[in-house]
Design an enzyme around this catalytic site. Structure first.
Site, PDB file in Angstrom:
ATOM      1  N   TYR A  63       0.844  -1.196   0.000  1.00 28.56           N
ATOM      2  CA  TYR A  63       0.000   0.000   0.000  1.00 28.56           C
ATOM      3  C   TYR A  63       0.881   1.247   0.000  1.00 28.56           C
ATOM      4  O   TYR A  63       1.276   1.753   1.032  1.00 28.56           O
ATOM      5  CB  TYR A  63      -0.933   0.008   1.199  1.00 28.56           C
ATOM      6  CG  TYR A  63      -1.931  -1.117   1.248  1.00 28.56           C
ATOM      7  CD1 TYR A  63      -2.168  -1.925   0.139  1.00 28.56           C
ATOM      8  CD2 TYR A  63      -2.647  -1.380   2.411  1.00 28.56           C
ATOM      9  CE1 TYR A  63      -3.085  -2.967   0.185  1.00 28.56           C
ATOM     10  CE2 TYR A  63      -3.572  -2.413   2.466  1.00 28.56           C
ATOM     11  CZ  TYR A  63      -3.780  -3.211   1.356  1.00 28.56           C
ATOM     12  OH  TYR A  63      -4.691  -4.239   1.419  1.00 28.56           O
ATOM     13  N   PHE A 208     -13.031  -5.258   0.483  1.00 23.78           N
ATOM     14  CA  PHE A 208     -14.071  -4.603  -0.319  1.00 23.78           C
ATOM     15  C   PHE A 208     -15.452  -4.925   0.266  1.00 23.78           C
ATOM     16  O   PHE A 208     -16.378  -5.321  -0.448  1.00 23.78           O
ATOM     17  CB  PHE A 208     -13.976  -5.046  -1.776  1.00 23.78           C
ATOM     18  CG  PHE A 208     -14.537  -4.040  -2.762  1.00 23.78           C
ATOM     19  CD1 PHE A 208     -14.556  -2.692  -2.478  1.00 23.78           C
ATOM     20  CD2 PHE A 208     -15.045  -4.459  -3.985  1.00 23.78           C
ATOM     21  CE1 PHE A 208     -15.061  -1.777  -3.384  1.00 23.78           C
ATOM     22  CE2 PHE A 208     -15.556  -3.560  -4.897  1.00 23.78           C
ATOM     23  CZ  PHE A 208     -15.558  -2.212  -4.602  1.00 23.78           C
ATOM     24  N   PRO A 209     -15.633  -4.735   1.594  1.00 19.58           N
ATOM     25  CA  PRO A 209     -16.887  -5.155   2.228  1.00 19.58           C
ATOM     26  C   PRO A 209     -18.080  -4.272   1.914  1.00 19.58           C
ATOM     27  O   PRO A 209     -19.220  -4.683   2.126  1.00 19.58           O
ATOM     28  CB  PRO A 209     -16.552  -5.085   3.719  1.00 19.58           C
ATOM     29  CG  PRO A 209     -15.513  -4.013   3.809  1.00 19.58           C
ATOM     30  CD  PRO A 209     -14.684  -4.172   2.565  1.00 19.58           C
TER      31      PRO A 209
END
Length: 283
Positions: A63, A208-209
């Site tokens: 990231y 990606f909830p």
């Protein structure tokens, strides 16, 4: 409002966390590359998350790369005793939006050592293999993480984006305490893995909830139920995940304090069995 209202789960039998966590991917620049547009807001988001009871923060060396890790250290170090920082290794970055898996043992070791330095810790609570590299035997990839665990540099080992079969293959080499796959109300391809994780007490961390897609349309059951609960569709999507299984640990990410607070409020929403079933059948 507190994330603690989502309940708790103990990862690996000795690492208790609040179930509603925070994912740090959106703290970087576009394409998960470089510094964020507003670094000060990123620091505020991290500190506010902890204030709201979040004690599971999910990050990765990829990231930024390492941008999210350095922001976490700036915002939260020295860390609270109950704060769990889960990170990942196994992706290389060539530019914005570019991700190539590399699972060579020497590379994984290098990245774990760098994560220790960038996060400012002596041991990583949960290190997840970001992707299985198809060019390297699973036993070699997980085996190197096991060596690092034996050396005291990793507490627990997890996997990301795997099948049940791949999980079982990795378990021949080391204990696996978590799996992290794409899973949300609109995309449940990882359902077999979730069922397996639930049966065996393995943490399931859906990335990606918040994806709701067409489910958030004006005439959808999700939107109608959100109005009944005086909540947003995203909050209902998180509440659905929390009710789906006690091993589910959602990690919604954001670069905004306001959005963070909206997500954490989902911990206060309790869906009835009928509402849960209605949302599930809407797909």
């Amino acid at each position: 409002m507190s994330a603690k209202n989502s309940g708790s789960f103990t990862i690996g039998g000795d690492l208790p966390v609040t179930r509603l966590g925070y994912g740090a991917m959106q703290l970087t620049g576009p394409g998960v590359w470089g510094d964020p547009k507003d670094p000060d807001e990123a620091v505020r988001v991290l500190r506010r998350a902890v204030e709201l009871g979040v004690n599971l923060i999910d990050t990765a060396d990829a990231y930024g790369p390492f941008v999210a890790d350095l922001l976490i250290k700036k915002a939260l170090h020295p860390y609270a005793d109950d704060l769990v920082i889960a990170t990942k290794a196994g992706f290389t970055r060539q530019g914005p939006g570019e991700w190539i898996p590399v699972g060579r043992p020497e590379y994984l070791r290098q990245q774990v050592e760098l994560s220790l330095r960038h996060l400012g810790v002596d041991r990583i609570d949960l290190l997840q293999l970001h992707r299985i590299d198809p060019k390297v035997p699973v036993a070699e990839q997980v085996g190197e993480l096991k060596k690092l665990q034996d050396e005291g540099k990793i507490r627990h080992i997890g996997l990301s984006e795997v099948t049940v079969g791949e999980l079982q293959e990795a378990q021949k080499t080391a204990e696996i305490v978590s799996v992290q796959n794409l899973f949300n109300l609109a995309n449940r391809d990882a359902e077999p893995l979730l069922e397996h994780a639930t049966e065996h007490g393995i943490a399931f961390i859906p990335w990606f909830p918040l994806a709701t897609g067409a489910l958030a349309g004006p005439d959808s059951p999700l939107t109608a139920l959100a109005k009944e609960h005086d909540a947003s569709p995203s909050q209902l999507a998180l509440a659905w995940l929390l009710k789906r299984s006690p091993v589910v640990l959602p990690i919604p990410g954001t670069s905004s304090v306001a959005h963070l607070e909206d997500n954490v409020a989902a911990a206060d929403i309790e869906l009835s069995d009928a509402e849960f079933d209605a949302l599930g059948k809407a797909v």
